[in-house]
Motif scaffolding. Structure first.
Motif, PDB file in Angstrom:
ATOM      1  N   GLU A 129       0.777  -1.217   0.000  1.00  0.00           N
ATOM      2  CA  GLU A 129       0.000   0.000   0.000  1.00  0.00           C
ATOM      3  C   GLU A 129       0.817   1.279   0.000  1.00  0.00           C
ATOM      4  O   GLU A 129       0.349   2.307  -0.426  1.00  0.00           O
ATOM      5  CB  GLU A 129      -0.919   0.018   1.232  1.00  0.00           C
ATOM      6  CG  GLU A 129      -1.977  -1.073   1.215  1.00  0.00           C
ATOM      7  CD  GLU A 129      -2.968  -0.892   0.091  1.00  0.00           C
ATOM      8  OE1 GLU A 129      -3.054   0.225  -0.455  1.00  0.00           O
ATOM      9  OE2 GLU A 129      -3.645  -1.849  -0.258  1.00  0.00           O
ATOM     10  N   SER A 133      -2.900   4.938  -3.033  1.00  0.00           N
ATOM     11  CA  SER A 133      -3.903   5.843  -2.490  1.00  0.00           C
ATOM     12  C   SER A 133      -4.030   5.745  -0.984  1.00  0.00           C
ATOM     13  O   SER A 133      -4.455   6.700  -0.330  1.00  0.00           O
ATOM     14  CB  SER A 133      -5.253   5.548  -3.144  1.00  0.00           C
ATOM     15  OG  SER A 133      -5.613   4.193  -2.916  1.00  0.00           O
ATOM     16  N   ALA A 134      -3.663   4.591  -0.400  1.00  0.00           N
ATOM     17  CA  ALA A 134      -3.779   4.426   1.049  1.00  0.00           C
ATOM     18  C   ALA A 134      -2.950   5.448   1.806  1.00  0.00           C
ATOM     19  O   ALA A 134      -3.294   5.841   2.925  1.00  0.00           O
ATOM     20  CB  ALA A 134      -3.348   3.013   1.447  1.00  0.00           C
ATOM     21  N   ARG A 137      -5.137   8.735   1.608  1.00  0.00           N
ATOM     22  CA  ARG A 137      -6.594   8.559   1.522  1.00  0.00           C
ATOM     23  C   ARG A 137      -7.352   9.504   2.451  1.00  0.00           C
ATOM     24  O   ARG A 137      -8.413  10.027   2.100  1.00  0.00           O
ATOM     25  CB  ARG A 137      -6.950   7.108   1.839  1.00  0.00           C
ATOM     26  CG  ARG A 137      -8.443   6.813   1.715  1.00  0.00           C
ATOM     27  CD  ARG A 137      -8.770   5.362   2.008  1.00  0.00           C
ATOM     28  NE  ARG A 137     -10.205   5.121   1.940  1.00  0.00           N
ATOM     29  CZ  ARG A 137     -10.874   4.872   0.810  1.00  0.00           C
ATOM     30  NH1 ARG A 137     -10.221   4.819  -0.339  1.00  0.00           N
ATOM     31  NH2 ARG A 137     -12.180   4.676   0.828  1.00  0.00           N
ATOM     32  N   ASP A 138      -6.798   9.762   3.637  1.00  0.00           N
ATOM     33  CA  ASP A 138      -7.544  10.525   4.637  1.00  0.00           C
ATOM     34  C   ASP A 138      -7.085  11.970   4.782  1.00  0.00           C
ATOM     35  O   ASP A 138      -7.501  12.649   5.724  1.00  0.00           O
ATOM     36  CB  ASP A 138      -7.440   9.827   5.992  1.00  0.00           C
ATOM     37  CG  ASP A 138      -6.000   9.777   6.501  1.00  0.00           C
ATOM     38  OD1 ASP A 138      -5.069  10.000   5.694  1.00  0.00           O
ATOM     39  OD2 ASP A 138      -5.806   9.507   7.706  1.00  0.00           O
ATOM     40  N   HIS A 147     -13.803   9.744  -2.951  1.00  0.00           N
ATOM     41  CA  HIS A 147     -12.634   9.011  -3.439  1.00  0.00           C
ATOM     42  C   HIS A 147     -12.898   8.503  -4.841  1.00  0.00           C
ATOM     43  O   HIS A 147     -14.020   8.089  -5.162  1.00  0.00           O
ATOM     44  CB  HIS A 147     -12.293   7.857  -2.490  1.00  0.00           C
ATOM     45  CG  HIS A 147     -11.879   8.324  -1.136  1.00  0.00           C
ATOM     46  ND1 HIS A 147     -12.783   8.563  -0.127  1.00  0.00           N
ATOM     47  CD2 HIS A 147     -10.659   8.656  -0.644  1.00  0.00           C
ATOM     48  CE1 HIS A 147     -12.143   9.015   0.941  1.00  0.00           C
ATOM     49  NE2 HIS A 147     -10.859   9.075   0.660  1.00  0.00           N
ATOM     50  N   GLY A 151      -9.169   5.031  -5.137  1.00  0.00           N
ATOM     51  CA  GLY A 151      -9.111   5.314  -3.712  1.00  0.00           C
ATOM     52  C   GLY A 151      -8.476   6.647  -3.363  1.00  0.00           C
ATOM     53  O   GLY A 151      -8.347   6.981  -2.178  1.00  0.00           O
ATOM     54  N   PHE A 152      -8.077   7.441  -4.347  1.00  0.00           N
ATOM     55  CA  PHE A 152      -7.471   8.738  -4.067  1.00  0.00           C
ATOM     56  C   PHE A 152      -8.557   9.743  -3.683  1.00  0.00           C
ATOM     57  O   PHE A 152      -9.654   9.756  -4.266  1.00  0.00           O
ATOM     58  CB  PHE A 152      -6.704   9.258  -5.278  1.00  0.00           C
ATOM     59  CG  PHE A 152      -5.398   8.541  -5.514  1.00  0.00           C
ATOM     60  CD1 PHE A 152      -4.300   8.790  -4.706  1.00  0.00           C
ATOM     61  CD2 PHE A 152      -5.274   7.619  -6.547  1.00  0.00           C
ATOM     62  CE1 PHE A 152      -3.098   8.128  -4.916  1.00  0.00           C
ATOM     63  CE2 PHE A 152      -4.084   6.958  -6.762  1.00  0.00           C
ATOM     64  CZ  PHE A 152      -2.995   7.208  -5.942  1.00  0.00           C
ATOM     65  N   PRO A 153      -8.288  10.631  -2.714  1.00  0.00           N
ATOM     66  CA  PRO A 153      -9.295  11.613  -2.286  1.00  0.00           C
ATOM     67  C   PRO A 153      -9.518  12.693  -3.345  1.00  0.00           C
ATOM     68  O   PRO A 153      -8.578  13.173  -3.975  1.00  0.00           O
ATOM     69  CB  PRO A 153      -8.679  12.204  -1.016  1.00  0.00           C
ATOM     70  CG  PRO A 153      -7.199  12.007  -1.163  1.00  0.00           C
ATOM     71  CD  PRO A 153      -7.035  10.730  -1.926  1.00  0.00           C
TER      72      PRO A 153
END
Length: 481
Positions: A129, A133-134, A137-138, A147, A151-153
């Motif tokens: 990961e 994106s992990a 991610r946040d 997202h 998985g990208f914000p």
């Protein structure tokens, strides 16, 4: 005392010290061990030379012993005393060699443990990961980010586009899209349009529908970007108080980063801040460090565009802010643009950066610190961008540097001395601290009147080959110093 025996004993004892494995080149013998072995050979050679000299001097004295017994006895005593002093000095040097070697091994072990701890904090299975994106991610949770498919914000309920024809714009509005902002990018001769998605429509679905409605336009979601993949490990305190200066030429560079604050290391630099990024709460640690590395390479004019917002420990930015900062640096006439951010590929930023390169600007970006197996980060992997990786003082690639065919060159970016925003100096690690070395090199080249193509070619020729002979995906064309 036999010096070869002394150093051999030291080497045997030290080889029992556990050494953490590295994923750096070269994989065979540890460089610290190689240095110890070279010192061992040199010390043994010096010991043999001293022994031979002692025997010659003693023979000459003994030849005079019958004629001058008192003087000969005195000279022999002095010779023995000198020999004892030389042996004591040799033993002292051997102890220092041992201490230096143990320190290097301890430093390596400490670095490994730090990196292991950082990786463990990121994910239970970050080998897959980290760099994806992990990792980010946040970062924009405070803005209720959505997202994308990977998985990208991305910004919730918003898209943006380049060069949408007026006739198509009417149709878009009838389809439920609402204009948030229209911006004319004068430097690149483009029109940037921010649109709110139709009610109840996700950003990614709004993007896909907008591409159907405006097939001739460049359309994408508004991605968020962070510094996690470029800033590397946390800086370490140092007792050093001044940064060395490598050159004295004047040059100009645009820096798209955090803010830059006043610092003694920037005394020779002229800082021109972007007014839209000059907020009282602006983060400044990373940008100030990058600016100080540019300043150590001459007398730069630094067009500083702060693009980051959010918490100090996890600042972030968004694609439309990066676009505006790029436009501003181009309007200032910066021939070289240094970018220290990483994230997903975005069609709008791709187009604008490629436009800048086509217009004769040189864009330099950090390769990213997602690890050697991570996918490429952007903008470093945008075609035409000079992607820079980091090496340590022994020219070994930084263990977390990303790799790939887009890597252009390498420079020193591990434990490098740079300015801390609080006023002191610190040791920084990461690909974004190697990038300003290359940007400064290109800035000085452009200052001579050479165009972007000529400077890119000169950069390639100046690179010192590392790793596999010729170009490789770890070091690119080699080291820029």
């Amino acid at each position: 005392m036999d010096m070869r025996a002394i150093l051999s004993g030291i080497a045997i004892g030290l080889l029992a010290v556990p050494v953490f494995p590295h994923d750096r080149d070269p994989p065979e013998t540890q460089r610290a061990q190689e240095r110890l072995e070279r010192e061992q050979d040199r010390a043994a050679q010096r010991a043999e030379e001293r022994a031979a000299r002692f025997e010659r001097d003693r023979s000459r004295i003994e030849e005079r012993e019958v004629r001058e017994p008192a003087k000969a006895a005195e000279d022999l005593a002095k010779l023995e005393a000198d020999r004892a002093e030389d042996e004591a000095k040799a033993a002292e040097d051997a102890e220092k060699a041992e201490a230096d070697y143990e320190k290097e091994l301890a430093d390596e072990a400490e670095d490994e443990l730090e990196d292991a701890a950082e990786l463990a904090e990121q994910s239970d299975d970050d080998s897959l990961e980290r760099g994806s994106s992990a990792e980010i991610r946040d970062i924009a949770d405070g803005e209720r980010a959505e997202h994308d498919e990977r998985g990208f914000p991305v910004r919730r309920g918003e898209v943006f586009a380049l060069d949408v024809p007026e006739g198509v714009l009417v149709q878009i509005q009838r389809s439920g899209y609402r204009i948030i902002e229209r911006t004319r990018l004068e430097a690149l001769d483009r029109d940037l349009l921010r649109l709110a998605a139709p009610s109840g429509t996700s950003a990614t679905l709004a993007r896909d529908r907008l591409r159907e409605l405006a097939p001739g336009a460049t359309v994408d979601v508004v991605h968020y970007y962070g510094m996690d993949l470029t800033a590397g490990s946390k800086p370490h305190k140092t007792r050093e108080r001044t940064m060395p200066t490598r050159a004295n030429e004047s040059f100009s560079v645009g820096v798209i980063d955090t803010a830059v604050v006043s610092h003694q290391a920037l005394a020779k630099a002229r800082i021109v801040p972007w007014s839209e990024g000059a907020t009282p709460q602006a983060q400044a640690r990373h940008g100030t460090a990058v600016a100080s590395l540019l300043a150590s390479a001459g007398r730069p004019t630094i067009y500083s565009a702060n693009i980051f917002r959010g918490p100090a420990d996890r600042p972030y930015t968004s694609a439309e802010v990066i676009a505006a900062a790029l436009e501003w640096t181009l309007l200032q006439g910066a021939p070289v643009i240094n970018m220290s951010l990483a994230g997903p590929r975005n069609a709008i930023l791709d187009r604008l950066i490629r436009d800048a390169v086509k217009a004769g600007k040189v864009v330099v970006a950090a390769a990213g610190n997602g690890g050697p197996t991570a996918p490429p980060s952007y903008p470093a992997a945008v075609p035409g961008v000079i992607a820079v990786t980091a090496v340590d003082k022994d020219r070994r690639v930084y263990r977390l540097a990303q790799r790939g065919r887009h890597i252009a060159v390498a420079s020193y970016g591990v434990d490098v001395l740079a300015a801390e925003a609080g006023g002191n100096l610190a040791r920084f690690t990461g690909t974004s601290f190697a990038t300003p070395v290359v940007s400064a090199w290109l800035g000085r080249c452009r200052a001579t009147g050479a165009d972007a193509s000529a400077c890119r070619l000169q950069l390639r020729k100046a690179a010192k080959d590392l790793g596999t002979q010729g170009f490789d995906e770890t070091y690119g064309f080699g080291l820029i110093e």
